[in-house]
Design a protein around this motif. Structure first.
Motif, PDB file in Angstrom:
ATOM      1  N   ARG A 155     -18.592 -27.308   2.225  1.00  0.00           N
ATOM      2  CA  ARG A 155     -19.492 -27.571   1.097  1.00  0.00           C
ATOM      3  C   ARG A 155     -19.008 -26.835  -0.154  1.00  0.00           C
ATOM      4  NH1 ARG A 155     -25.457 -25.518  -0.255  1.00  0.00           N
ATOM      5  NH2 ARG A 155     -25.827 -26.843  -2.075  1.00  0.00           N
ATOM      6  N   ALA A 156     -18.552 -25.593   0.043  1.00  0.00           N
ATOM      7  CA  ALA A 156     -18.048 -24.823  -1.098  1.00  0.00           C
ATOM      8  C   ALA A 156     -16.862 -25.530  -1.736  1.00  0.00           C
ATOM      9  CB  ALA A 156     -17.652 -23.419  -0.653  1.00  0.00           C
ATOM     10  N   LEU A 157     -15.939 -26.008  -0.921  1.00  0.00           N
ATOM     11  CA  LEU A 157     -14.769 -26.708  -1.460  1.00  0.00           C
ATOM     12  C   LEU A 157     -15.166 -28.009  -2.152  1.00  0.00           C
ATOM     13  CD1 LEU A 157     -12.171 -26.156   1.419  1.00  0.00           C
ATOM     14  CD2 LEU A 157     -12.309 -24.966  -0.778  1.00  0.00           C
ATOM     15  N   ALA A 158     -16.184 -28.694  -1.623  1.00  0.00           N
ATOM     16  CA  ALA A 158     -16.645 -29.928  -2.249  1.00  0.00           C
ATOM     17  C   ALA A 158     -17.246 -29.653  -3.626  1.00  0.00           C
ATOM     18  CB  ALA A 158     -17.672 -30.620  -1.355  1.00  0.00           C
ATOM     19  N   LEU A 159     -18.025 -28.576  -3.750  1.00  0.00           N
ATOM     20  CA  LEU A 159     -18.598 -28.202  -5.040  1.00  0.00           C
ATOM     21  C   LEU A 159     -17.492 -27.874  -6.042  1.00  0.00           C
ATOM     22  CD1 LEU A 159     -21.528 -25.942  -3.794  1.00  0.00           C
ATOM     23  CD2 LEU A 159     -21.788 -28.070  -5.098  1.00  0.00           C
ATOM     24  N   LEU A 160     -16.477 -27.161  -5.581  1.00  0.00           N
ATOM     25  CA  LEU A 160     -15.362 -26.810  -6.458  1.00  0.00           C
ATOM     26  C   LEU A 160     -14.567 -28.046  -6.868  1.00  0.00           C
ATOM     27  CD1 LEU A 160     -14.172 -23.524  -4.706  1.00  0.00           C
ATOM     28  CD2 LEU A 160     -15.214 -23.720  -6.974  1.00  0.00           C
ATOM     29  N   SER A 161     -14.421 -29.000  -5.962  1.00  0.00           N
ATOM     30  CA  SER A 161     -13.706 -30.233  -6.298  1.00  0.00           C
ATOM     31  C   SER A 161     -14.471 -31.028  -7.344  1.00  0.00           C
ATOM     32  CB  SER A 161     -13.507 -31.087  -5.036  1.00  0.00           C
ATOM     33  OG  SER A 161     -12.621 -30.444  -4.139  1.00  0.00           O
ATOM     34  N   GLU A 162     -15.799 -31.058  -7.221  1.00  0.00           N
ATOM     35  CA  GLU A 162     -16.620 -31.752  -8.226  1.00  0.00           C
ATOM     36  C   GLU A 162     -16.454 -31.089  -9.591  1.00  0.00           C
ATOM     37  OE1 GLU A 162     -21.342 -32.793  -9.132  1.00  0.00           O
ATOM     38  OE2 GLU A 162     -20.768 -31.919  -7.204  1.00  0.00           O
ATOM     39  N   ALA A 163     -16.476 -29.760  -9.612  1.00  0.00           N
ATOM     40  CA  ALA A 163     -16.298 -29.033 -10.873  1.00  0.00           C
ATOM     41  C   ALA A 163     -14.890 -29.223 -11.423  1.00  0.00           C
ATOM     42  CB  ALA A 163     -16.588 -27.552 -10.671  1.00  0.00           C
ATOM     43  N   GLU A 164     -13.894 -29.244 -10.538  1.00  0.00           N
ATOM     44  CA  GLU A 164     -12.510 -29.392 -10.987  1.00  0.00           C
ATOM     45  C   GLU A 164     -12.289 -30.731 -11.675  1.00  0.00           C
ATOM     46  OE1 GLU A 164      -7.924 -29.340  -9.265  1.00  0.00           O
ATOM     47  OE2 GLU A 164      -9.565 -28.518  -8.059  1.00  0.00           O
ATOM     48  N   ALA A 165     -12.937 -31.776 -11.172  1.00  0.00           N
ATOM     49  CA  ALA A 165     -12.777 -33.093 -11.798  1.00  0.00           C
ATOM     50  C   ALA A 165     -13.261 -33.064 -13.245  1.00  0.00           C
ATOM     51  CB  ALA A 165     -13.558 -34.142 -10.995  1.00  0.00           C
ATOM     52  N   VAL A 166     -14.359 -32.359 -13.493  1.00  0.00           N
ATOM     53  CA  VAL A 166     -14.879 -32.229 -14.856  1.00  0.00           C
ATOM     54  C   VAL A 166     -13.901 -31.428 -15.717  1.00  0.00           C
ATOM     55  CG1 VAL A 166     -16.737 -31.267 -16.263  1.00  0.00           C
ATOM     56  CG2 VAL A 166     -17.276 -32.418 -14.108  1.00  0.00           C
ATOM     57  N   CYS A 167     -13.401 -30.323 -15.153  1.00  0.00           N
ATOM     58  CA  CYS A 167     -12.470 -29.476 -15.907  1.00  0.00           C
ATOM     59  C   CYS A 167     -11.226 -30.246 -16.329  1.00  0.00           C
ATOM     60  CB  CYS A 167     -12.058 -28.274 -15.056  1.00  0.00           C
ATOM     61  SG  CYS A 167     -13.397 -27.137 -14.663  1.00  0.00           S
ATOM     62  N   ARG A 168     -10.697 -31.052 -15.438  1.00  0.00           N
ATOM     63  CA  ARG A 168      -9.492 -31.813 -15.764  1.00  0.00           C
ATOM     64  C   ARG A 168      -9.783 -32.897 -16.790  1.00  0.00           C
ATOM     65  NH1 ARG A 168      -5.105 -30.684 -12.932  1.00  0.00           N
ATOM     66  NH2 ARG A 168      -5.270 -29.516 -10.977  1.00  0.00           N
ATOM     67  N   GLU A 169     -10.912 -33.570 -16.633  1.00  0.00           N
ATOM     68  CA  GLU A 169     -11.247 -34.653 -17.556  1.00  0.00           C
ATOM     69  C   GLU A 169     -11.457 -34.123 -18.968  1.00  0.00           C
ATOM     70  OE1 GLU A 169     -14.691 -38.097 -18.123  1.00  0.00           O
ATOM     71  OE2 GLU A 169     -14.444 -37.077 -16.193  1.00  0.00           O
TER      72      GLU A 169
ATOM     73  N   ARG B  89     -10.273 -31.176 -20.045  1.00  0.00           N
ATOM     74  CA  ARG B  89      -9.190 -30.252 -20.373  1.00  0.00           C
ATOM     75  C   ARG B  89      -9.720 -28.831 -20.535  1.00  0.00           C
ATOM     76  NH1 ARG B  89      -4.710 -33.216 -21.865  1.00  0.00           N
ATOM     77  NH2 ARG B  89      -3.791 -31.493 -23.025  1.00  0.00           N
ATOM     78  N   LEU B  90     -10.613 -28.426 -19.628  1.00  0.00           N
ATOM     79  CA  LEU B  90     -11.202 -27.078 -19.657  1.00  0.00           C
ATOM     80  C   LEU B  90     -10.345 -26.161 -18.785  1.00  0.00           C
ATOM     81  CD1 LEU B  90     -14.960 -28.055 -19.207  1.00  0.00           C
ATOM     82  CD2 LEU B  90     -13.683 -27.717 -21.336  1.00  0.00           C
ATOM     83  N   SER B  91      -9.284 -25.641 -19.366  1.00  0.00           N
ATOM     84  CA  SER B  91      -8.288 -24.940 -18.565  1.00  0.00           C
ATOM     85  C   SER B  91      -8.744 -23.584 -18.056  1.00  0.00           C
ATOM     86  CB  SER B  91      -6.993 -24.786 -19.360  1.00  0.00           C
ATOM     87  OG  SER B  91      -6.523 -26.050 -19.713  1.00  0.00           O
ATOM     88  N   SER B  92      -9.562 -22.866 -18.817  1.00  0.00           N
ATOM     89  CA  SER B  92     -10.065 -21.588 -18.332  1.00  0.00           C
ATOM     90  C   SER B  92     -10.974 -21.816 -17.136  1.00  0.00           C
ATOM     91  CB  SER B  92     -10.825 -20.844 -19.430  1.00  0.00           C
ATOM     92  OG  SER B  92     -11.360 -19.645 -18.919  1.00  0.00           O
ATOM     93  N   ALA B  93     -11.898 -22.744 -17.282  1.00  0.00           N
ATOM     94  CA  ALA B  93     -12.782 -23.066 -16.160  1.00  0.00           C
ATOM     95  C   ALA B  93     -11.966 -23.543 -14.964  1.00  0.00           C
ATOM     96  CB  ALA B  93     -13.793 -24.125 -16.581  1.00  0.00           C
ATOM     97  N   LEU B  94     -10.902 -24.299 -15.219  1.00  0.00           N
ATOM     98  CA  LEU B  94     -10.055 -24.792 -14.132  1.00  0.00           C
ATOM     99  C   LEU B  94      -9.352 -23.638 -13.422  1.00  0.00           C
ATOM    100  CD1 LEU B  94      -8.860 -27.208 -12.601  1.00  0.00           C
ATOM    101  CD2 LEU B  94      -7.047 -27.291 -14.328  1.00  0.00           C
ATOM    102  N   ALA B  95      -8.818 -22.688 -14.180  1.00  0.00           N
ATOM    103  CA  ALA B  95      -8.135 -21.543 -13.572  1.00  0.00           C
ATOM    104  C   ALA B  95      -9.098 -20.709 -12.735  1.00  0.00           C
ATOM    105  CB  ALA B  95      -7.495 -20.683 -14.661  1.00  0.00           C
ATOM    106  N   TYR B  96     -10.294 -20.460 -13.268  1.00  0.00           N
ATOM    107  CA  TYR B  96     -11.270 -19.701 -12.494  1.00  0.00           C
ATOM    108  C   TYR B  96     -11.768 -20.503 -11.293  1.00  0.00           C
ATOM    109  CZ  TYR B  96     -11.571 -15.624 -15.492  1.00  0.00           C
ATOM    110  OH  TYR B  96     -11.276 -14.449 -16.160  1.00  0.00           O
ATOM    111  N   ASN B  97     -11.807 -21.819 -11.421  1.00  0.00           N
ATOM    112  CA  ASN B  97     -12.135 -22.661 -10.282  1.00  0.00           C
ATOM    113  C   ASN B  97     -11.090 -22.490  -9.183  1.00  0.00           C
ATOM    114  OD1 ASN B  97     -11.819 -25.291  -8.702  1.00  0.00           O
ATOM    115  ND2 ASN B  97     -13.719 -25.738  -9.787  1.00  0.00           N
ATOM    116  N   HIS B  98      -9.818 -22.498  -9.569  1.00  0.00           N
ATOM    117  CA  HIS B  98      -8.751 -22.317  -8.584  1.00  0.00           C
ATOM    118  C   HIS B  98      -8.801 -20.927  -7.957  1.00  0.00           C
ATOM    119  CE1 HIS B  98      -6.236 -25.721 -10.581  1.00  0.00           C
ATOM    120  NE2 HIS B  98      -7.060 -26.183  -9.664  1.00  0.00           N
TER     121      HIS B  98
END
Length: 383
Positions: A226-240, A242-251
């Motif tokens: 579930r945690a990975l699924a939540l992060l994947s949902e957030a990552e899709a937004v970050c990429r769309e 171009r929120l690179s800081s949020a993406l790095a902290y997501n990773h």
């Protein structure tokens, strides 16, 4: 109760920009408007459009350009005596200073911004500046000093119905609760923040809230998928967006989740990716935290105790230099977790040699992995 989220830092002719506008769009529009204002000799409009340019550069990790842009915005505002615009420029400069790990300068500039915003009658920039001060203290681990300010700002944001600021305050307080081990209250706050952000179409705030929820789901419940699924949902937004800081902290958080689950090879690879992203955007806090996770993962995968101890010793010194008190405690807990409390200290020369070699190697490998990921973004370093 809450209206649609808006971005008060996009001012003048740029008020049509959305909180969800991509940073490249903001930079292009802001640069065009700034040039037009400068040609027309309109200092007020130059200050306002220059603020958007400064923020876009900052969030894209273009540090030198951001530094020049906020100072130019301040000078233009000062030329026409616009205290509100001067306060916004100082807020941008203070936020940039915090991003670069210059916490004393950040506090000074944000304090000046809050005072000037109050004198100029701009309650929004005053609130954002106080929020910046609160976040600076929270990042440094001064929870007792800033918890009350967070609560005060949350109450003000709720009273005015400002969705974006309410989400920010809820997430900040939730982080404090989480660091203190109060998982249930932290989860409830992240959940409320996610709901408000989604309803107000604040996609960035929603992505950060999902990251917070993933952390709690992983640490409290042990629910890896579930945690990975939540992060994947957030990552899709970050990429769309171009929120690179949020993406790095997501990773980085994905690395945490994988590490807790004992999936050390995957955690190593993810921390290496996050480390490359943080280095690309000159974000010392994120870099140090990614290095810590990577050091722990490598230790679990067989890295020698001497090499691990040297890396953690170097990290402790770096965290002291940055001024991240609670993060330094994380290094101490890592030593205990890995059974290194009694590890003999490495000699200074050998320690420096090992650390430099290790960091250089990790940087090359992380950069290679980052390029392979074809992220298509640079460094949106906001919050």
């Amino acid at each position: 109760m809450y209206g649609k989220a808006f971005a008060p830092e996009y001012q003048g002719a740029l008020t049509t920009l959305s909180v969800n506008s991509s940073l490249t769009e903001v930079l292009a529009a802001g640069t065009r408007q700034l040039r037009e204002a400068e040609r027309a000799g309109e200092h007020g409009e130059a200050a306002r459009s220059g603020l958007a340019v400064a923020e876009a550069h900052r969030r894209l990790g273009q540090i030198g350009e951001a530094d020049r842009a906020w100072k130019a915005s301040y000078r233009a505002a000062r030329a026409v005596g616009d205290q509100g615009a001067m306060a916004w420029a100082l807020w941008s400069g203070g936020t940039l200073a915090r991003q670069r790990g210059s916490f004393a300068l950040a506090r000074r500039l944000l304090g000046l911004a809050a005072e000037m915003g109050k004198r100029g009658g701009d309650v929004v920039v005053r609130g954002y500046s106080l929020a910046g001060l609160a976040e600076t203290g929270r990042i440094q681990g001064d929870y007792e000093a800033v918890a009350q300010l967070h609560e005060q700002l949350l109450a003000e944001a709720r009273r005015r119905g400002e969705a974006r600021h309410t989400v920010w305050a809820l997430e900040g307080i939730a982080q404090i609760h989480r660091q203190r081990g109060s998982y249930d209250s932290a989860y409830a706050m992240f959940e409320e923040a996610a709901a408000i952000a989604e309803g107000a179409d604040d996609r960035r705030g929603h992505a950060w809230a999902l990251r917070g929820l993933a952390d709690i789901v992983s640490a409290r419940d042990g629910d890896v998928e579930r945690a990975l699924a939540l992060l994947s949902e957030a990552e899709a937004v970050c990429r769309e967006m171009r929120l690179s800081s949020a993406l790095a902290y997501n990773h980085k958080m994905r690395g945490n989740v994988l590490y807790r689950a004992g999936r050390y090879t995957e955690a190593r690879d993810t921390y290496e990716l996050a480390l490359a992203e943080f280095r690309e955007m000159s974000e010392p806090r994120g870099e140090a935290l990614a290095r810590l996770g990577l050091a722990k993962s490598l230790a679990r995968l067989g890295r020698s105790r001497v090499e691990t101890a040297a890396e953690l010793e170097d990290l402790a010194g770096e965290l002291d230099r940055i001024g991240l008190r609670h993060a330094r405690q994380m290094v101490a807990r890592a030593r205990e977790e890995l059974g290194l409390r009694d590890q003999a200290e490495v000699g200074p020369g050998r320690h420096a040699e090992r650390t430099a070699r290790g960091r250089a190697g990790l940087g090359d490998e992380a950069a290679r992995r980052a390029r392979a990921a074809d992220r298509g973004v640079r460094a949106e370093v906001a919050r």
